[in-house]
Scaffold this motif. Structure first.
Motif, PDB file in Angstrom:
ATOM      1  N   ASN A 123      -3.554 -25.756 -51.656  1.00  0.00           N
ATOM      2  CA  ASN A 123      -3.086 -26.892 -50.858  1.00  0.00           C
ATOM      3  C   ASN A 123      -4.076 -28.056 -50.852  1.00  0.00           C
ATOM      4  O   ASN A 123      -3.682 -29.221 -50.899  1.00  0.00           O
ATOM      5  N   ILE A 124      -5.373 -27.786 -50.812  1.00  0.00           N
ATOM      6  CA  ILE A 124      -6.330 -28.890 -50.697  1.00  0.00           C
ATOM      7  C   ILE A 124      -6.478 -29.672 -51.997  1.00  0.00           C
ATOM      8  O   ILE A 124      -7.101 -30.746 -52.011  1.00  0.00           O
ATOM      9  N   HIS A 125      -5.914 -29.161 -53.088  1.00  0.00           N
ATOM     10  CA  HIS A 125      -5.992 -29.859 -54.374  1.00  0.00           C
ATOM     11  C   HIS A 125      -4.773 -30.735 -54.645  1.00  0.00           C
ATOM     12  O   HIS A 125      -4.812 -31.564 -55.559  1.00  0.00           O
ATOM     13  N   GLU A 126      -3.729 -30.572 -53.863  1.00  0.00           N
ATOM     14  CA  GLU A 126      -2.481 -31.274 -54.149  1.00  0.00           C
ATOM     15  C   GLU A 126      -2.553 -32.743 -53.748  1.00  0.00           C
ATOM     16  O   GLU A 126      -3.220 -33.116 -52.781  1.00  0.00           O
ATOM     17  N   ALA A 127      -1.823 -33.569 -54.491  1.00  0.00           N
ATOM     18  CA  ALA A 127      -1.838 -35.015 -54.255  1.00  0.00           C
ATOM     19  C   ALA A 127      -1.362 -35.358 -52.848  1.00  0.00           C
ATOM     20  O   ALA A 127      -1.908 -36.269 -52.198  1.00  0.00           O
ATOM     21  N   SER A 128      -0.365 -34.641 -52.337  1.00  0.00           N
ATOM     22  CA  SER A 128       0.151 -34.927 -50.996  1.00  0.00           C
ATOM     23  C   SER A 128      -0.890 -34.631 -49.929  1.00  0.00           C
ATOM     24  O   SER A 128      -0.994 -35.350 -48.930  1.00  0.00           O
ATOM     25  N   PHE A 129      -1.671 -33.569 -50.127  1.00  0.00           N
ATOM     26  CA  PHE A 129      -2.744 -33.235 -49.193  1.00  0.00           C
ATOM     27  C   PHE A 129      -3.791 -34.347 -49.182  1.00  0.00           C
ATOM     28  O   PHE A 129      -4.265 -34.770 -48.118  1.00  0.00           O
ATOM     29  N   LYS A 130      -4.128 -34.832 -50.374  1.00  0.00           N
ATOM     30  CA  LYS A 130      -5.116 -35.904 -50.465  1.00  0.00           C
ATOM     31  C   LYS A 130      -4.581 -37.201 -49.870  1.00  0.00           C
ATOM     32  O   LYS A 130      -5.338 -38.008 -49.319  1.00  0.00           O
ATOM     33  N   LYS A 131      -3.279 -37.414 -49.965  1.00  0.00           N
ATOM     34  CA  LYS A 131      -2.667 -38.597 -49.358  1.00  0.00           C
ATOM     35  C   LYS A 131      -2.836 -38.570 -47.843  1.00  0.00           C
ATOM     36  O   LYS A 131      -3.133 -39.594 -47.225  1.00  0.00           O
ATOM     37  N   VAL A 132      -2.652 -37.401 -47.242  1.00  0.00           N
ATOM     38  CA  VAL A 132      -2.866 -37.270 -45.795  1.00  0.00           C
ATOM     39  C   VAL A 132      -4.317 -37.584 -45.457  1.00  0.00           C
ATOM     40  O   VAL A 132      -4.602 -38.258 -44.458  1.00  0.00           O
ATOM     41  N   SER A 133      -5.249 -37.119 -46.284  1.00  0.00           N
ATOM     42  CA  SER A 133      -6.672 -37.417 -46.056  1.00  0.00           C
ATOM     43  C   SER A 133      -6.908 -38.918 -45.982  1.00  0.00           C
ATOM     44  O   SER A 133      -7.727 -39.401 -45.187  1.00  0.00           O
ATOM     45  N   GLU A 134      -6.184 -39.657 -46.812  1.00  0.00           N
ATOM     46  CA  GLU A 134      -6.367 -41.112 -46.867  1.00  0.00           C
ATOM     47  C   GLU A 134      -5.846 -41.822 -45.626  1.00  0.00           C
ATOM     48  O   GLU A 134      -6.355 -42.892 -45.259  1.00  0.00           O
ATOM     49  N   ILE A 135      -4.831 -41.256 -44.975  1.00  0.00           N
ATOM     50  CA  ILE A 135      -4.222 -41.941 -43.829  1.00  0.00           C
ATOM     51  C   ILE A 135      -4.660 -41.365 -42.486  1.00  0.00           C
ATOM     52  O   ILE A 135      -4.180 -41.805 -41.440  1.00  0.00           O
ATOM     53  N   LEU A 136      -5.571 -40.391 -42.512  1.00  0.00           N
ATOM     54  CA  LEU A 136      -6.035 -39.809 -41.256  1.00  0.00           C
ATOM     55  C   LEU A 136      -6.702 -40.866 -40.376  1.00  0.00           C
ATOM     56  O   LEU A 136      -7.446 -41.726 -40.872  1.00  0.00           O
ATOM     57  N   PRO A 137      -6.477 -40.812 -39.056  1.00  0.00           N
ATOM     58  CA  PRO A 137      -7.237 -41.674 -38.148  1.00  0.00           C
ATOM     59  C   PRO A 137      -8.712 -41.301 -38.201  1.00  0.00           C
ATOM     60  O   PRO A 137      -9.092 -40.224 -38.672  1.00  0.00           O
ATOM     61  N   GLN A 138      -9.562 -42.178 -37.711  1.00  0.00           N
ATOM     62  CA  GLN A 138     -10.979 -41.858 -37.597  1.00  0.00           C
ATOM     63  C   GLN A 138     -11.147 -40.678 -36.632  1.00  0.00           C
ATOM     64  O   GLN A 138     -10.349 -40.509 -35.704  1.00  0.00           O
ATOM     65  N   PRO A 139     -12.173 -39.841 -36.847  1.00  0.00           N
ATOM     66  CA  PRO A 139     -12.346 -38.652 -35.991  1.00  0.00           C
ATOM     67  C   PRO A 139     -12.334 -38.955 -34.503  1.00  0.00           C
ATOM     68  O   PRO A 139     -11.776 -38.189 -33.713  1.00  0.00           O
ATOM     69  N   GLU A 140     -12.927 -40.094 -34.124  1.00  0.00           N
ATOM     70  CA  GLU A 140     -12.970 -40.431 -32.698  1.00  0.00           C
ATOM     71  C   GLU A 140     -11.615 -40.846 -32.147  1.00  0.00           C
ATOM     72  O   GLU A 140     -11.420 -40.898 -30.920  1.00  0.00           O
ATOM     73  N   GLU A 141     -10.657 -41.095 -33.036  1.00  0.00           N
ATOM     74  CA  GLU A 141      -9.320 -41.487 -32.598  1.00  0.00           C
ATOM     75  C   GLU A 141      -8.355 -40.305 -32.512  1.00  0.00           C
ATOM     76  O   GLU A 141      -7.306 -40.403 -31.881  1.00  0.00           O
ATOM     77  N   ILE A 142      -8.715 -39.183 -33.161  1.00  0.00           N
ATOM     78  CA  ILE A 142      -7.838 -38.010 -33.148  1.00  0.00           C
ATOM     79  C   ILE A 142      -7.890 -37.337 -31.784  1.00  0.00           C
ATOM     80  O   ILE A 142      -8.961 -37.161 -31.196  1.00  0.00           O
ATOM     81  N   ILE A 143      -6.725 -36.947 -31.270  1.00  0.00           N
ATOM     82  CA  ILE A 143      -6.686 -36.247 -29.978  1.00  0.00           C
ATOM     83  C   ILE A 143      -6.165 -34.808 -30.112  1.00  0.00           C
ATOM     84  O   ILE A 143      -6.184 -34.050 -29.137  1.00  0.00           O
ATOM     85  N   GLY A 144      -5.710 -34.426 -31.312  1.00  0.00           N
ATOM     86  CA  GLY A 144      -5.261 -33.049 -31.489  1.00  0.00           C
ATOM     87  C   GLY A 144      -4.425 -32.868 -32.737  1.00  0.00           C
ATOM     88  O   GLY A 144      -4.077 -33.834 -33.424  1.00  0.00           O
ATOM     89  N   ALA A 145      -4.097 -31.602 -33.030  1.00  0.00           N
ATOM     90  CA  ALA A 145      -3.247 -31.287 -34.173  1.00  0.00           C
ATOM     91  C   ALA A 145      -2.630 -29.909 -33.972  1.00  0.00           C
ATOM     92  O   ALA A 145      -3.193 -29.053 -33.271  1.00  0.00           O
ATOM     93  N   ASN A 146      -1.472 -29.719 -34.579  1.00  0.00           N
ATOM     94  CA  ASN A 146      -0.792 -28.428 -34.583  1.00  0.00           C
ATOM     95  C   ASN A 146      -0.336 -28.114 -36.002  1.00  0.00           C
ATOM     96  O   ASN A 146       0.399 -28.911 -36.597  1.00  0.00           O
ATOM     97  N   PHE A 147      -0.782 -26.992 -36.545  1.00  0.00           N
ATOM     98  CA  PHE A 147      -0.362 -26.564 -37.879  1.00  0.00           C
ATOM     99  C   PHE A 147       0.279 -25.180 -37.774  1.00  0.00           C
ATOM    100  O   PHE A 147      -0.200 -24.319 -37.028  1.00  0.00           O
ATOM    101  N   SER A 148       1.333 -24.956 -38.543  1.00  0.00           N
ATOM    102  CA  SER A 148       2.028 -23.680 -38.503  1.00  0.00           C
ATOM    103  C   SER A 148       2.363 -23.204 -39.910  1.00  0.00           C
ATOM    104  O   SER A 148       2.805 -23.975 -40.743  1.00  0.00           O
ATOM    105  N   PHE A 149       2.125 -21.930 -40.160  1.00  0.00           N
ATOM    106  CA  PHE A 149       2.582 -21.286 -41.393  1.00  0.00           C
ATOM    107  C   PHE A 149       2.876 -19.819 -41.058  1.00  0.00           C
ATOM    108  O   PHE A 149       1.967 -18.996 -40.953  1.00  0.00           O
ATOM    109  N   MET A 150       4.136 -19.523 -40.867  1.00  0.00           N
ATOM    110  CA  MET A 150       4.549 -18.179 -40.504  1.00  0.00           C
ATOM    111  C   MET A 150       5.800 -17.826 -41.302  1.00  0.00           C
ATOM    112  O   MET A 150       6.785 -18.557 -41.277  1.00  0.00           O
ATOM    113  N   LYS A 151       5.740 -16.715 -42.020  1.00  0.00           N
ATOM    114  CA  LYS A 151       6.853 -16.315 -42.878  1.00  0.00           C
ATOM    115  C   LYS A 151       6.990 -14.796 -42.864  1.00  0.00           C
ATOM    116  O   LYS A 151       6.009 -14.076 -43.075  1.00  0.00           O
TER     117      LYS A 151
END
Length: 333
Positions: A123-151
């Protein structure tokens, strides 16, 4: 072109070999399996009939440049070491090893033998993952995150029937965290860095490994909630929050859609995400670039960064397992 050998003849190996061939950087050359019939059956569609049932003979083959390992988790460490000791570069399916000590030992050995060692966290090598890296807010602006992978795993049916398949066996370093949770931990570490602390709340299955669980990673200014499991299905999106916007992803293990909700404008915008037809081709290309361009400072810096991320991920996962008392034989070494 890199001469590729493989250990493991399951569906994930097919997926990697297809991606490796599509990248035009690798040529499937030899196959190892304990059963000759399995190796021959795997190689037939690729026109490969060079097979080995003796692991020493396989890793000793002078024509091999790189070995891809997709055996049960508990076997990765010894097989990786054996391949590296024989001068082979190694690509090993996640989780690369069972413990952080094993990872440190393999990385040190690879450097000593001047080989490259990659954990196939695609996942960390994929272009879409890197695109998210480019649009992430600055660390001081982030207030949280939720990730899910259940199958849901069909192998859980065997557990319910009183059996112990590899993926749910502590003897083979199985469980939800090791199989699917590694993806969400990887995403958090790759995007946000090492957390200050980590907590795991899991439910075990009868075999003694975790079947489902919730992870909380605490950073200086925000928390990341991670959900993983192999005894049920989740269809939740994954999200990253700031005061101004919410980034909404269909998933973090394989990102196919990215949307950004602007709170002030009260509307969504779509960020282009272009998943590859071959889901493992990005990592295959990246690994080949590192191997074939050892003097390129950019690729070598990327390689060192992947190693740091891998070490952080495995340290966190080992800590999480200890919290819920999921114990592997490797923990006792």
């Amino acid at each position: 072109m890199l001469k590729l050998g493989i250990i493991g003849t399951n569906w994930i190996t097919n997926q990697f070999v297809d991606a490796a061939i599509a990248s035009k950087e690798y040529e499937l050359t030899a196959i190892y399996s304990r059963k000759e019939s399995s190796a021959l059956a795997f190689g037939k569609p690729y026109g490969v009939s060079t097979v080995k049932t003796d692991l020493i003979e396989f890793v000793s083959m002078p024509e091999l440049d790189v070995i891809y390992i997709a055996s049960p988790n508990s076997l990765h460490f010894q097989q990786s070491k054996l391949a590296i000791e024989h001068g082979k570069h190694v690509i090993v399916e996640k989780p690369a090893v069972s413990t952080s000590a094993e990872l440190a030992e393999v990385i040190a050995l690879a450097k000593e033998k001047q080989c490259f060692y990659f954990e196939a966290a695609r996942n960390i090598h994929e272009a879409s993952f890197k695109k998210v890296s480019e649009i992430l807010p600055q660390p001081e602006e982030i207030i949280g995150a939720n990730f899910s992978f259940m199958k849901y795993s069909s192998r859980y049916d065997l557990v319910l029937a009183g059996e112990e398949p590899n993926i749910f066996s502590p003897a083979f370093s199985g469980g939800a965290l090791m199989d699917l949770g590694v993806y969400v931990v990887y995403a958090a570490v790759a995007w946000f860095g090492k957390p200050e602390s980590a907590f795991y709340f899991a439910r075990k299955v009868p075999t003694g490994v975790d079947g489902i669980g919730t992870i909380i990673l605490r950073y200086a200014n925000f928390d990341v909630n991670l959900m993983t499991g192999k005894i049920g299905n989740s269809f939740l999106p994954s999200e990253i929050y700031s005061l101004k916007e919410t980034i909404v992803l269909n998933a973090v293990n394989s990102i196919e859609s990215i949307q950004v909700y602007n709170r002030q404008q009260a509307e969504f915008s779509v960020v282009e995400a272009a998943p590859e037809e071959q889901p493992m081709i990005a990592e295959a290309r990246d690994f080949a670039a590192v191997i074939t361009q050892p003097q390129d400072p950019n690729w070598q810096a990327a390689y060192e960064e992947w190693l740091v991320i891998a070490q952080t991920v495995h340290t966190i996962m080992e800590d999480l397992r200890q919290q819920v008392e999921v114990v592997f034989p490797a923990d006792k070494n």
